[in-house]
Design an enzyme around this catalytic site. Sequence first.
Site, mmCIF file in Angstrom:
data_model
loop_
_atom_site.group_PDB
_atom_site.id
_atom_site.type_symbol
_atom_site.label_atom_id
_atom_site.label_comp_id
_atom_site.label_asym_id
_atom_site.label_seq_id
_atom_site.Cartn_x
_atom_site.Cartn_y
_atom_site.Cartn_z
ATOM 1 C CD GLU A 1 5.827 -0.430 9.636
ATOM 2 O OE1 GLU A 1 4.896 -0.532 8.811
ATOM 3 O OE2 GLU A 1 6.579 0.549 9.719
ATOM 4 C CB VAL A 2 2.195 -6.546 9.022
ATOM 5 C CG1 VAL A 2 0.971 -7.459 8.979
ATOM 6 C CG2 VAL A 2 1.835 -5.139 8.576
ATOM 7 C CG HIS B 1 5.088 -9.149 5.252
ATOM 8 N ND1 HIS B 1 4.758 -9.256 6.593
ATOM 9 C CD2 HIS B 1 5.835 -8.016 5.148
ATOM 10 C CE1 HIS B 1 5.260 -8.235 7.256
ATOM 11 N NE2 HIS B 1 5.945 -7.462 6.411
ATOM 12 C CB ILE C 1 -0.990 -0.033 1.193
ATOM 13 C CG1 ILE C 1 -2.194 0.839 0.926
ATOM 14 C CG2 ILE C 1 -0.315 0.326 2.506
ATOM 15 C CD1 ILE C 1 -3.359 0.584 1.874
ATOM 16 C CG ASN D 1 11.631 -6.329 7.839
ATOM 17 O OD1 ASN D 1 12.847 -6.352 7.701
ATOM 18 N ND2 ASN D 1 10.867 -5.411 7.265
ATOM 19 C CG HIS E 1 8.797 -6.268 1.911
ATOM 20 N ND1 HIS E 1 8.054 -5.104 1.972
ATOM 21 C CD2 HIS E 1 8.865 -6.724 3.192
ATOM 22 C CE1 HIS E 1 7.705 -4.864 3.235
ATOM 23 N NE2 HIS E 1 8.179 -5.834 3.992
HETATM 24 P P1 AMP Z 1 7.098 -4.810 7.477
HETATM 25 O O1 AMP Z 1 7.746 -3.573 8.026
HETATM 26 O O2 AMP Z 1 8.101 -5.754 6.841
HETATM 27 O O3 AMP Z 1 6.200 -5.487 8.492
HETATM 28 O O4 AMP Z 1 6.215 -4.335 6.257
HETATM 29 C C1 AMP Z 1 4.828 -4.176 6.316
HETATM 30 C C2 AMP Z 1 4.403 -3.650 4.973
HETATM 31 O O5 AMP Z 1 2.997 -3.814 4.851
HETATM 32 C C3 AMP Z 1 4.697 -2.170 4.738
HETATM 33 O O6 AMP Z 1 5.523 -2.035 3.580
HETATM 34 C C4 AMP Z 1 3.311 -1.550 4.533
HETATM 35 O O7 AMP Z 1 3.306 -0.516 3.578
HETATM 36 C C5 AMP Z 1 2.507 -2.756 4.091
HETATM 37 N N1 AMP Z 1 1.064 -2.669 4.349
HETATM 38 C C6 AMP Z 1 0.448 -2.341 5.505
HETATM 39 N N2 AMP Z 1 -0.881 -2.420 5.372
HETATM 40 C C7 AMP Z 1 -1.119 -2.813 4.096
HETATM 41 C C8 AMP Z 1 -2.287 -3.073 3.341
HETATM 42 N N3 AMP Z 1 -3.521 -2.943 3.877
HETATM 43 N N4 AMP Z 1 -2.169 -3.468 2.064
HETATM 44 C C9 AMP Z 1 -0.949 -3.588 1.520
HETATM 45 N N5 AMP Z 1 0.207 -3.380 2.165
HETATM 46 C C10 AMP Z 1 0.122 -2.980 3.442
#
Ligand code: AMP
Length: 121
Positions: free
Chosen positions: A99-100, A104, A34, A91, A106
């Site tokens: 963050e999430v 995932h 996003i 990460n 990237h």
């Molecule tokens: P990380 O810091 O590796 O956890 O990356 C989390 C990624 O998720 C970030 O690059 C955000 O921009 C991405 N992100 C968060 N919410 C969404 C969403 N709803 N759809 C797509 N990407 C997202």
Amino acid sequence: MAYDPSNIFARILRGEIPCDKVHETEHTLAFHDIHPQAPVHVLVIPKGSYVSWDDFSAKASDAEIAGFVRAVGEVARLVGVDAGGYRLLANHGANSHQEVPHLHVHIAGGRPLGPLLMKAG
Ligand code: AMP
């Protein structure tokens, strides 16, 4: 760390919030980030409830792991970054600034990406 089913990617997998889908298989989903950090920035996630690479590599089945690794390569080819080159990044935990809390990877590409890591502030 226990899996938190309220995380945003779990909500995407449940269809509670939308995503810009690129690819889907039995075990994986890929969608555009996003807040893209490169001309191409796609996230590939397993459908299973795994916090991070650490959790996934320890607990996922061989079919999930094989499906995930194959999906990352397929998605990179699908979005057209295989010829020019791309970076994979996953990460895990606090020092990585994850963050999430759902695994995932990237996929970033579409321009020269520079050095791998920024110096810590
Ligand atoms: P990380 O810091 O590796 O956890 O990356 C989390 C990624 O998720 C970030 O690059 C955000 O921009 C991405 N992100 C968060 N919410 C969404 C969403 N709803 N759809 C797509 N990407 C997202």
